[in-house]
Design a protein around this motif. Sequence first.
Motif, PDB file in Angstrom:
ATOM      1  N   LEU A 142     -25.705  17.051  19.170  1.00 34.34           N
ATOM      2  CA  LEU A 142     -25.184  16.542  17.901  1.00 34.34           C
ATOM      3  C   LEU A 142     -26.150  15.489  17.383  1.00 34.34           C
ATOM      4  O   LEU A 142     -26.256  14.417  17.967  1.00 34.34           O
ATOM      5  CB  LEU A 142     -23.794  15.940  18.112  1.00 34.34           C
ATOM      6  N   LYS A 143     -26.846  15.793  16.292  1.00 34.80           N
ATOM      7  CA  LYS A 143     -27.854  14.872  15.781  1.00 34.80           C
ATOM      8  C   LYS A 143     -27.223  13.658  15.099  1.00 34.80           C
ATOM      9  O   LYS A 143     -27.731  12.548  15.209  1.00 34.80           O
ATOM     10  CB  LYS A 143     -28.778  15.605  14.809  1.00 34.80           C
ATOM     11  N   TYR A 144     -26.147  13.888  14.355  1.00 36.53           N
ATOM     12  CA  TYR A 144     -25.499  12.809  13.607  1.00 36.53           C
ATOM     13  C   TYR A 144     -24.009  12.787  13.951  1.00 36.53           C
ATOM     14  O   TYR A 144     -23.307  13.766  13.732  1.00 36.53           O
ATOM     15  CB  TYR A 144     -25.656  13.024  12.101  1.00 36.53           C
ATOM     16  N   VAL A 145     -23.547  11.656  14.481  1.00 38.50           N
ATOM     17  CA  VAL A 145     -22.145  11.505  14.861  1.00 38.50           C
ATOM     18  C   VAL A 145     -21.586  10.273  14.170  1.00 38.50           C
ATOM     19  O   VAL A 145     -22.143   9.172  14.308  1.00 38.50           O
ATOM     20  CB  VAL A 145     -21.989  11.363  16.397  1.00 38.50           C
ATOM     21  N   GLY A 146     -20.491  10.468  13.443  1.00 36.68           N
ATOM     22  CA  GLY A 146     -19.850   9.343  12.767  1.00 36.68           C
ATOM     23  C   GLY A 146     -19.188   8.410  13.760  1.00 36.68           C
ATOM     24  O   GLY A 146     -19.503   7.225  13.832  1.00 36.68           O
ATOM     25  N   PHE A 147     -18.285   8.959  14.541  1.00 34.73           N
ATOM     26  CA  PHE A 147     -17.524   8.157  15.506  1.00 34.73           C
ATOM     27  C   PHE A 147     -17.279   8.965  16.770  1.00 34.73           C
ATOM     28  O   PHE A 147     -16.875  10.120  16.691  1.00 34.73           O
ATOM     29  CB  PHE A 147     -16.152   7.766  14.937  1.00 34.73           C
ATOM     30  N   GLU A 148     -17.515   8.353  17.934  1.00 37.34           N
ATOM     31  CA  GLU A 148     -17.069   8.932  19.192  1.00 37.34           C
ATOM     32  C   GLU A 148     -15.669   8.401  19.446  1.00 37.34           C
ATOM     33  O   GLU A 148     -15.436   7.189  19.338  1.00 37.34           O
ATOM     34  CB  GLU A 148     -17.999   8.538  20.343  1.00 37.34           C
ATOM     35  N   ILE A 149     -14.754   9.322  19.743  1.00 39.25           N
ATOM     36  CA  ILE A 149     -13.363   8.920  19.960  1.00 39.25           C
ATOM     37  C   ILE A 149     -12.874   9.464  21.293  1.00 39.25           C
ATOM     38  O   ILE A 149     -13.462  10.375  21.858  1.00 39.25           O
ATOM     39  CB  ILE A 149     -12.437   9.383  18.809  1.00 39.25           C
ATOM     40  N   GLU A 150     -11.766   8.901  21.756  1.00 40.55           N
ATOM     41  CA  GLU A 150     -11.165   9.396  22.984  1.00 40.55           C
ATOM     42  C   GLU A 150     -10.542  10.768  22.734  1.00 40.55           C
ATOM     43  O   GLU A 150     -10.377  11.192  21.599  1.00 40.55           O
ATOM     44  CB  GLU A 150     -10.131   8.401  23.508  1.00 40.55           C
ATOM     45  N   ASN A 151     -10.192  11.439  23.798  1.00 46.20           N
ATOM     46  CA  ASN A 151      -9.660  12.798  23.712  1.00 46.20           C
ATOM     47  C   ASN A 151      -8.177  12.772  23.339  1.00 46.20           C
ATOM     48  O   ASN A 151      -7.311  13.027  24.165  1.00 46.20           O
ATOM     49  CB  ASN A 151      -9.880  13.530  25.040  1.00 46.20           C
ATOM     50  N   ARG A 152      -7.921  12.471  22.074  1.00 49.79           N
ATOM     51  CA  ARG A 152      -6.557  12.441  21.544  1.00 49.79           C
ATOM     52  C   ARG A 152      -6.523  13.246  20.255  1.00 49.79           C
ATOM     53  O   ARG A 152      -7.547  13.405  19.590  1.00 49.79           O
ATOM     54  CB  ARG A 152      -6.116  10.998  21.295  1.00 49.79           C
ATOM     55  N   PHE A 153      -5.358  13.734  19.886  1.00 51.50           N
ATOM     56  CA  PHE A 153      -5.225  14.572  18.701  1.00 51.50           C
ATOM     57  C   PHE A 153      -5.152  13.692  17.449  1.00 51.50           C
ATOM     58  O   PHE A 153      -4.382  12.739  17.395  1.00 51.50           O
ATOM     59  CB  PHE A 153      -3.978  15.466  18.791  1.00 51.50           C
ATOM     60  N   VAL A 154      -5.974  14.031  16.440  1.00 53.24           N
ATOM     61  CA  VAL A 154      -6.046  13.246  15.216  1.00 53.24           C
ATOM     62  C   VAL A 154      -5.839  14.137  13.992  1.00 53.24           C
ATOM     63  O   VAL A 154      -6.114  15.337  14.022  1.00 53.24           O
ATOM     64  CB  VAL A 154      -7.396  12.500  15.102  1.00 53.24           C
TER      65      VAL A 154
END
Length: 176
Positions: A142-154
Amino acid sequence: MVTVKDKVFAPFIEKTTLEQRIVEMGGEISRDYKGRNPLFVVVLNGAFMFASDLLKGVDVLCEISFIRLASYEQTQSTGKVKQILGLAETVQGREVIVIEDIVDTGLTMSELVSQLKAKGAASVEVVTLLHKPEALKTAIDLKYVGFEIENRFVVGYGLDYDGLGRNLDAIYVLAD
């Protein structure tokens, strides 16, 4: 708190935080692709809001197309990718940038990147608003990532729960 269908979601990433990071990402892409003509491939339905805001901040000549893939049922990834609506433009010899709303298992993106490379794309990069590293089942660059988040449903900002909640202007997480 918001209720979507039969589930309650709590605020997770505010609208202003999303907007600020997306402007930064548009600047990064503009710098990296200065003087080039990439083809942006937007993954529908989830990435439509992100793509619209992101591309307003990209100041290079580019083309935009759309593809629709599915691998989710309710709140769980099925682990299987179904192509629903294919890409009309040729990618032969093109620099392709895939715009996705969320990468969790990596299965959808891995399959799409493979398909684009098989069609002769000169390069394929992925830009995603959200990434769940803990949920990865296959390696994906992944070249561009906005936010890394935990493994939860959003939900919200294009992301849905059974088709609902996409129109929320922020990201919400399933409440415990």
